[in-house]
Motif scaffolding. Structure first.
Motif, mmCIF file in Angstrom:
data_model
loop_
_atom_site.group_PDB
_atom_site.id
_atom_site.type_symbol
_atom_site.label_atom_id
_atom_site.label_comp_id
_atom_site.label_asym_id
_atom_site.label_seq_id
_atom_site.Cartn_x
_atom_site.Cartn_y
_atom_site.Cartn_z
ATOM 1 N N ALA A 96 -8.377 -2.167 8.747
ATOM 2 C CA ALA A 96 -9.637 -2.774 8.687
ATOM 3 C C ALA A 96 -9.477 -3.893 7.829
ATOM 4 N N LEU A 97 -8.609 -4.087 6.753
ATOM 5 C CA LEU A 97 -8.508 -5.132 5.787
ATOM 6 C C LEU A 97 -7.925 -6.613 6.439
ATOM 7 N N ILE A 98 -6.800 -6.087 7.319
ATOM 8 C CA ILE A 98 -6.140 -7.149 7.966
ATOM 9 C C ILE A 98 -7.046 -7.760 9.128
ATOM 10 N N LYS A 99 -7.932 -7.088 9.755
ATOM 11 C CA LYS A 99 -8.870 -7.311 10.837
ATOM 12 C C LYS A 99 -10.074 -8.198 10.126
ATOM 13 N N ILE A 100 -10.541 -7.633 8.913
ATOM 14 C CA ILE A 100 -11.863 -8.284 8.453
ATOM 15 C C ILE A 100 -11.619 -9.781 7.810
ATOM 16 N N TYR A 101 -10.244 -9.621 7.034
ATOM 17 C CA TYR A 101 -10.004 -10.745 6.250
ATOM 18 C C TYR A 101 -9.082 -11.745 6.977
ATOM 19 N N LYS A 102 -8.144 -11.294 7.840
ATOM 20 C CA LYS A 102 -7.168 -11.930 8.528
ATOM 21 C C LYS A 102 -6.596 -13.084 7.415
ATOM 22 N N MET B 260 0.837 -1.048 -0.129
ATOM 23 C CA MET B 260 -0.123 -0.187 0.214
ATOM 24 C C MET B 260 0.719 1.170 -0.134
ATOM 25 N N VAL B 261 1.902 1.185 0.788
ATOM 26 C CA VAL B 261 2.766 2.513 0.888
ATOM 27 C C VAL B 261 3.471 2.836 -0.510
ATOM 28 N N ILE B 262 3.844 1.573 -1.110
ATOM 29 C CA ILE B 262 4.684 1.816 -2.467
ATOM 30 C C ILE B 262 3.583 2.089 -3.461
ATOM 31 N N LEU C 130 -5.153 -7.985 -0.989
ATOM 32 C CA LEU C 130 -4.305 -7.276 -1.655
ATOM 33 C C LEU C 130 -5.030 -6.553 -2.790
ATOM 34 N N ALA C 131 -6.080 -7.473 -3.379
ATOM 35 C CA ALA C 131 -7.242 -7.270 -4.236
ATOM 36 C C ALA C 131 -7.773 -5.884 -4.036
ATOM 37 N N LEU C 132 -7.961 -5.542 -2.747
ATOM 38 C CA LEU C 132 -8.684 -4.265 -2.268
ATOM 39 C C LEU C 132 -7.559 -3.274 -1.908
ATOM 40 N N ALA C 133 -6.504 -3.662 -1.057
ATOM 41 C CA ALA C 133 -5.510 -2.793 -0.757
ATOM 42 C C ALA C 133 -4.993 -2.043 -1.616
ATOM 43 N N ILE C 134 -4.549 -2.709 -2.831
ATOM 44 C CA ILE C 134 -3.674 -2.017 -4.090
ATOM 45 C C ILE C 134 -4.878 -0.531 -4.619
ATOM 46 N N PRO C 135 -5.962 -0.921 -5.264
ATOM 47 C CA PRO C 135 -6.761 0.103 -5.823
ATOM 48 C C PRO C 135 -7.033 1.242 -4.593
ATOM 49 N N PHE C 136 -7.087 0.799 -3.239
ATOM 50 C CA PHE C 136 -7.377 1.896 -2.104
ATOM 51 C C PHE C 136 -6.139 2.795 -2.095
ATOM 52 N N ALA C 137 -4.955 2.049 -2.084
ATOM 53 C CA ALA C 137 -3.627 2.898 -1.864
ATOM 54 C C ALA C 137 -3.584 3.829 -3.083
ATOM 55 N N VAL C 138 -3.590 3.200 -4.301
ATOM 56 C CA VAL C 138 -3.466 4.021 -5.439
ATOM 57 C C VAL C 138 -4.246 5.200 -5.292
ATOM 58 N N MET C 139 -5.588 5.205 -4.951
ATOM 59 C CA MET C 139 -6.398 6.299 -4.965
ATOM 60 C C MET C 139 -5.822 7.173 -3.985
ATOM 61 N N PHE C 140 -5.537 6.612 -2.934
ATOM 62 C CA PHE C 140 -5.046 7.770 -1.693
ATOM 63 C C PHE C 140 -3.835 8.495 -2.488
ATOM 64 N N GLY C 141 -2.967 7.773 -2.873
ATOM 65 C CA GLY C 141 -1.720 8.344 -3.710
ATOM 66 C C GLY C 141 -2.024 9.448 -4.622
#
Length: 358
Positions: free
Chosen positions: A238-244, A135-137, A178-189
């Motif tokens: 939220a992602l790591i707690k929901i999907y573990k 996500m940071v990258i 990862l499927a959710l984290a990547i587009p969210f992080a890209v949008m934030f960036g």
């Protein structure tokens, strides 16, 4: 069956075009909504609403709708043609012509893949930190790369990691994260700096044309850094707690890193082009204090350096085919429509209507 569906789709699109035309006619011939709003201002608002209907339904391709509506603003004498055309391609939009070159280069570079390998190695395979590293990258690279292109590239790298982990498609929680984290992080960036997405350019143009406020890169960053960081870490948590997500084994980490280690060392060409991108970003930030480093000038000079003989890693054909010209044309046309609305007093009327009570 296919022919019937095709016919229904054509009929629907024609109906939406008719709806947009009727809306514009209502603005031109219907009663005025307010004594404070001119006929031209009312028509401008209805042109914009008609454009929204056509954009939402894709009755015409998005950029085609945009240029047609800009032409309609001139035809209805909402504002002089020259005023509208002059407002379309602003300096920041020209800047994105250079940024498209960055996107094309990063698409063929191994730099993002090597960064991910560094994260995986540094976190020693801690799956939660690996997801955060992705996500940071994504967030950092998104400040100078097309969001859609970056998402596609990073999804490819995520797929490599999932294959190394023998993750089962459709059932892996790591895959879901990862499927959710990547587009969210890209949008934030994309929100972090004005160079993140063409939408930011529209915001800059509106701020300058309607209220006379000009924002530098550092000022923009000052407003966005806190919400972006909160959103980034909040989404990750939220992602790591929901999907573990399932943990990565040592064998998986070694297998993934071996793929990156098998890449040939970065040659001078790639290092030179990475340097061009990094220096351009540094100059954009420095432009907040050094006006001579005009952001558009920096982006276009950097684009020229990416095609420098002997160091170029991309071809003109790649640049033409992989750049989102449709989006650029759409953003330029929106500038024209907003310029017409400003000239006709529509923007001032809407602001007064919405914020008058405050």
């Amino acid at each position: 069956m296919a022919e019937a569906l095709k016919g229904e789709k054509v009929g629907f699109k024609l109906a939406m075009i008719a709806v947009a035309i009727v809306m514009i006619l209502i603005g031109a011939l219907g009663p005025l909504w307010s004594p404070d709003l001119s006929r031209e201002g009312q028509m401008a608002i209805m042109v914009l609403l008609g454009a929204v209907v056509m954009w939402a339904t894709e009755a015409l391709p998005l950029p085609i709708t945009s240029v047609v509506m800009v032409a309609v603003c001139g035809f209805l004498a909402i504002a002089p043609y020259n005023t509208i055309w002059a407002a379309t391609f602003t300096g920041p939009l020209w800047m994105f012509i250079g940024i498209f070159g960055f996107t094309t280069f990063l698409g063929v570079s191994t730099f993002p893949q090597r960064l991910i390998a560094m994260i995986v190695k540094a976190t020693k395979g801690n799956v939660n930190l690996v997801i955060l590293g992705f996500m940071v990258i994504c967030c950092i690279i998104s400040v100078c790369m097309s969001n859609i292109a970056l998402t596609a590239i990073m999804m490819g790298f995520a797929t490599s990691l999932l294959k190394a982990a023998d993750a089962e498609p459709g059932k892996s929680n790591l895959g879901r994260c990862l499927a959710l984290a990547i587009p969210f992080a890209v949008m934030f960036g994309g929100c972090l700096l004005p160079s993140g997405t063409p939408i930011n350019v529209v915001v800059l143009g509106l701020a300058e044309s309607t209220v006379g406020v000009s924002l530098s890169f550092v000022q923009w960053f000052g407003y966005t850094i806190i919400p972006v960081v909160i959103c980034l870490f909040g989404t990750w948590f939220a992602l790591i707690k929901i999907y573990k997500p399932e943990p990565l084994s040592d064998e998986t980490v070694k297998r993934f890193l071996s793929e990156v280690d098998s890449l040939p060392p970065m040659d001078f060409k790639e290092k030179f082009n990475i340097g061009v991108v990094l220096v351009a970003i540094a100059c954009w930030i420095a432009s907040s204090w050094l006006p001579v480093l005009n952001t558009t000038f920096v982006a276009l000079v950097a684009l020229g350096l990416l095609f420098l003989p002997g160091t170029a890693m991309i071809t003109p054909k790649q640049y033409r085919e992989e750049s989102p010209w449709d989006i650029l044309l759409m953003m330029a046309s929106i500038n024209g429509i907003v310029a017409a609305m400003s000239a006709a007093g529509s923007v001032a009327w809407i602001v007064s209507l919405l914020l008058g009570a405050l």
